[in-house]
Scaffold this motif. Structure first.
Motif, PDB file in Angstrom:
ATOM      1  N   ARG A   1       7.633   2.785 -11.108  1.00 43.89           N
ATOM      2  CA  ARG A   1       6.627   3.085 -11.933  1.00 43.89           C
ATOM      3  C   ARG A   1       5.368   2.058 -11.871  1.00 43.89           C
ATOM      4  N   CYS A   2       4.333   2.354 -11.969  1.00 47.33           N
ATOM      5  CA  CYS A   2       3.138   1.411 -12.137  1.00 47.33           C
ATOM      6  C   CYS A   2       2.291   1.813 -13.446  1.00 47.33           C
ATOM      7  N   ASP A   3       2.208   0.851 -14.177  1.00 48.52           N
ATOM      8  CA  ASP A   3       1.231   1.001 -15.024  1.00 48.52           C
ATOM      9  C   ASP A   3      -0.018   0.399 -15.004  1.00 48.52           C
ATOM     10  N   VAL A   4      -1.243   0.988 -15.015  1.00 46.41           N
ATOM     11  CA  VAL A   4      -2.488   0.240 -14.870  1.00 46.41           C
ATOM     12  C   VAL A   4      -3.382   0.332 -16.193  1.00 46.41           C
ATOM     13  N   PHE A   5      -3.627  -1.140 -16.580  1.00 46.68           N
ATOM     14  CA  PHE A   5      -4.188  -1.094 -17.894  1.00 46.68           C
ATOM     15  C   PHE A   5      -5.711  -1.589 -17.769  1.00 46.68           C
ATOM     16  N   LEU A   6      -6.782  -0.861 -18.075  1.00 43.81           N
ATOM     17  CA  LEU A   6      -8.000  -1.080 -17.900  1.00 43.81           C
ATOM     18  C   LEU A   6      -8.851  -1.669 -19.366  1.00 43.81           C
ATOM     19  N   THR A   7     -10.096  -1.983 -19.042  1.00 41.02           N
ATOM     20  CA  THR A   7     -11.066  -2.155 -20.376  1.00 41.02           C
ATOM     21  C   THR A   7     -12.000  -1.081 -20.253  1.00 41.02           C
ATOM     22  N   SER A   8     -12.485  -0.848 -21.354  1.00 40.97           N
ATOM     23  CA  SER A   8     -13.722   0.097 -21.167  1.00 40.97           C
ATOM     24  C   SER A   8     -14.256   0.070 -22.540  1.00 40.97           C
ATOM     25  N   ARG A   9     -15.092  -1.142 -22.850  1.00 41.64           N
ATOM     26  CA  ARG A   9     -15.685  -1.314 -23.992  1.00 41.64           C
ATOM     27  C   ARG A   9     -17.175  -0.567 -24.264  1.00 41.64           C
TER      28      ARG A   9
ATOM     29  N   MET B   1      -4.944   7.168  -4.556  1.00 41.21           N
ATOM     30  CA  MET B   1      -4.490   5.986  -3.628  1.00 41.21           C
ATOM     31  C   MET B   1      -2.969   5.479  -4.196  1.00 41.21           C
ATOM     32  N   MET B   2      -2.715   5.357  -5.296  1.00 43.92           N
ATOM     33  CA  MET B   2      -1.381   4.958  -5.834  1.00 43.92           C
ATOM     34  C   MET B   2      -0.386   6.005  -5.535  1.00 43.92           C
ATOM     35  N   ARG B   3      -0.536   7.293  -5.714  1.00 43.54           N
ATOM     36  CA  ARG B   3       0.252   8.411  -5.321  1.00 43.54           C
ATOM     37  C   ARG B   3       0.755   7.903  -4.111  1.00 43.54           C
ATOM     38  N   LYS B   4      -0.184   7.830  -2.923  1.00 44.70           N
ATOM     39  CA  LYS B   4       0.188   7.610  -1.581  1.00 44.70           C
ATOM     40  C   LYS B   4       0.914   6.250  -1.439  1.00 44.70           C
ATOM     41  N   GLN B   5       0.385   5.355  -2.070  1.00 45.85           N
ATOM     42  CA  GLN B   5       1.508   4.010  -2.232  1.00 45.85           C
ATOM     43  C   GLN B   5       2.865   4.323  -2.577  1.00 45.85           C
ATOM     44  N   LEU B   6       2.993   4.761  -3.816  1.00 45.85           N
ATOM     45  CA  LEU B   6       4.377   4.814  -4.303  1.00 45.85           C
ATOM     46  C   LEU B   6       5.188   5.914  -3.275  1.00 45.85           C
ATOM     47  N   LEU B   7       4.611   6.924  -3.087  1.00 47.45           N
ATOM     48  CA  LEU B   7       5.503   7.681  -2.082  1.00 47.45           C
ATOM     49  C   LEU B   7       5.845   7.114  -0.791  1.00 47.45           C
TER      50      LEU B   7
ATOM     51  N   SER C   1       4.449   7.426 -11.288  1.00 52.91           N
ATOM     52  CA  SER C   1       5.646   7.064 -11.211  1.00 52.91           C
ATOM     53  C   SER C   1       6.307   7.897 -10.152  1.00 52.91           C
ATOM     54  N   VAL C   2       7.458   7.399  -9.504  1.00 51.35           N
ATOM     55  CA  VAL C   2       8.033   8.353  -8.449  1.00 51.35           C
ATOM     56  C   VAL C   2       9.631   7.997  -8.373  1.00 51.35           C
ATOM     57  N   SER C   3      10.262   8.807  -8.255  1.00 47.12           N
ATOM     58  CA  SER C   3      11.981   8.663  -8.121  1.00 47.12           C
ATOM     59  C   SER C   3      12.237   8.396  -6.719  1.00 47.12           C
ATOM     60  N   VAL C   4      12.997   7.411  -6.577  1.00 42.43           N
ATOM     61  CA  VAL C   4      13.523   6.813  -5.250  1.00 42.43           C
ATOM     62  C   VAL C   4      14.873   6.701  -5.090  1.00 42.43           C
ATOM     63  N   ALA C   5      15.480   7.251  -3.952  1.00 39.87           N
ATOM     64  CA  ALA C   5      16.886   7.075  -3.637  1.00 39.87           C
ATOM     65  C   ALA C   5      17.466   6.014  -3.119  1.00 39.87           C
ATOM     66  N   ALA C   6      17.377   4.805  -4.087  1.00 36.76           N
ATOM     67  CA  ALA C   6      17.405   3.622  -3.457  1.00 36.76           C
ATOM     68  C   ALA C   6      17.757   2.672  -4.565  1.00 36.76           C
ATOM     69  N   PRO C   7      18.594   1.590  -4.404  1.00 42.23           N
ATOM     70  CA  PRO C   7      18.624   0.710  -5.683  1.00 42.23           C
ATOM     71  C   PRO C   7      17.294  -0.297  -5.898  1.00 42.23           C
ATOM     72  N   PRO C   8      17.427  -0.526  -7.193  1.00 44.38           N
ATOM     73  CA  PRO C   8      15.885  -1.440  -7.733  1.00 44.38           C
ATOM     74  C   PRO C   8      15.896  -2.319  -6.608  1.00 44.38           C
TER      75      PRO C   8
ATOM     76  N   TRP D   1      -4.635  10.692 -15.648  1.00 36.55           N
ATOM     77  CA  TRP D   1      -4.167   9.353 -16.523  1.00 36.55           C
ATOM     78  C   TRP D   1      -2.652   9.368 -16.082  1.00 36.55           C
ATOM     79  N   THR D   2      -1.902  10.430 -15.861  1.00 43.21           N
ATOM     80  CA  THR D   2      -0.584  10.124 -15.520  1.00 43.21           C
ATOM     81  C   THR D   2      -0.254  11.118 -14.663  1.00 43.21           C
ATOM     82  N   TRP D   3       0.738  10.457 -13.569  1.00 36.37           N
ATOM     83  CA  TRP D   3       1.155  11.200 -12.595  1.00 36.37           C
ATOM     84  C   TRP D   3       2.738  10.888 -12.353  1.00 36.37           C
ATOM     85  N   GLY D   4       3.446  11.928 -12.053  1.00 35.33           N
ATOM     86  CA  GLY D   4       5.004  11.552 -11.995  1.00 35.33           C
ATOM     87  C   GLY D   4       5.761  11.727 -13.276  1.00 35.33           C
ATOM     88  N   ASP D   5       7.179  11.566 -12.929  1.00 33.82           N
ATOM     89  CA  ASP D   5       7.975  11.435 -13.982  1.00 33.82           C
ATOM     90  C   ASP D   5       8.344  10.211 -14.722  1.00 33.82           C
ATOM     91  N   THR D   6       7.576   9.936 -15.864  1.00 34.81           N
ATOM     92  CA  THR D   6       7.445   8.734 -16.464  1.00 34.81           C
ATOM     93  C   THR D   6       8.399   8.629 -17.799  1.00 34.81           C
TER      94      THR D   6
END
Length: 182
Positions: free
Chosen positions: A128-136, A154-160, A31-38, A6-11
């Motif tokens: 940071r990426c938050d993913v909201f799901l439904t699961s009724r 997949m998201m870990r690879k994308q954010l890195l 979430s991932v830390s990036v040494a660059a401005p927003p 459910w959670t990965w990275g420093d949030t």
């Protein structure tokens, strides 16, 4: 829900966006830390129009996601991203909300919203990426659990990837930016 998948990275340094009203299921946080401005990080998020920046063999038909910024790309509400999402909210350089809109992807994954944020930090940005799901239903909860594990990979690879590309494109001026030197 805490911990993997459910959670990965420093949030801790980021703010969770409000959940869209119709999304009552699990909330994934990456979430991932990036040494660059927003703004440098956000420019790479805009590139989601042309490629997913994850495992290209799996989610980009084997084509390599561009490693250079494409000039002239802009984003606004209604812009298609990664071929299956549509931009539904935007705060330039800070927030990009994507709603899954492709019919085939909706059948496979169910309704979901991804909210990317660039949160300024002393020495860079938290991406940071938050993913909201439904699961009724029971099947929806199982699908959410399986999706959480797949999304983690997949998201870990994308954010890195975005972190690496943002840091490279920000160049040597980051230390001056991080310390408030014009």
């Amino acid at each position: 829900m805490r911990g993997l998948p459910w959670t990965w990275g420093d949030t801790g340094a980021s703010l969770a966006p409000p959940a869209p009203a119709t999304y009552d299921g699990p909330h994934l946080v990456r979430s991932v830390s990036v040494a660059a401005p927003p703004d440098a990080v956000f420019r790479w998020l805009v590139q989601l129009q042309v490629a997913p920046y994850s495992y290209d063999l799996l989610d980009n038909w084997g084509r390599r996601s561009p490693r250079r910024l494409i000039e002239g790309l802009t984003v606004e509400q209604g812009t298609s991203m990664m071929g299956i999402f549509t931009v539904t909210a935007l705060v330039p350089d800070r927030l990009l909300e994507l709603t899954l809109t492709d019919p085939g992807a909706l059948r496979a994954f169910g309704p979901l919203v991804c909210t990317y944020q660039t949160v300024p930090q002393v020495a860079g940005t938290t991406l940071r990426c938050d993913v909201f799901l439904t699961s009724r239903s029971g099947a929806g909860r199982l699908r959410a659990y399986l999706l959480a594990w797949g999304d983690l990979v997949m998201m870990r690879k994308q954010l890195l990837t975005f972190a690496t590309l943002s840091e490279r494109s920000a160049g040597p001026g980051l230390s001056e930016w991080a310390h408030g030197v014009p």
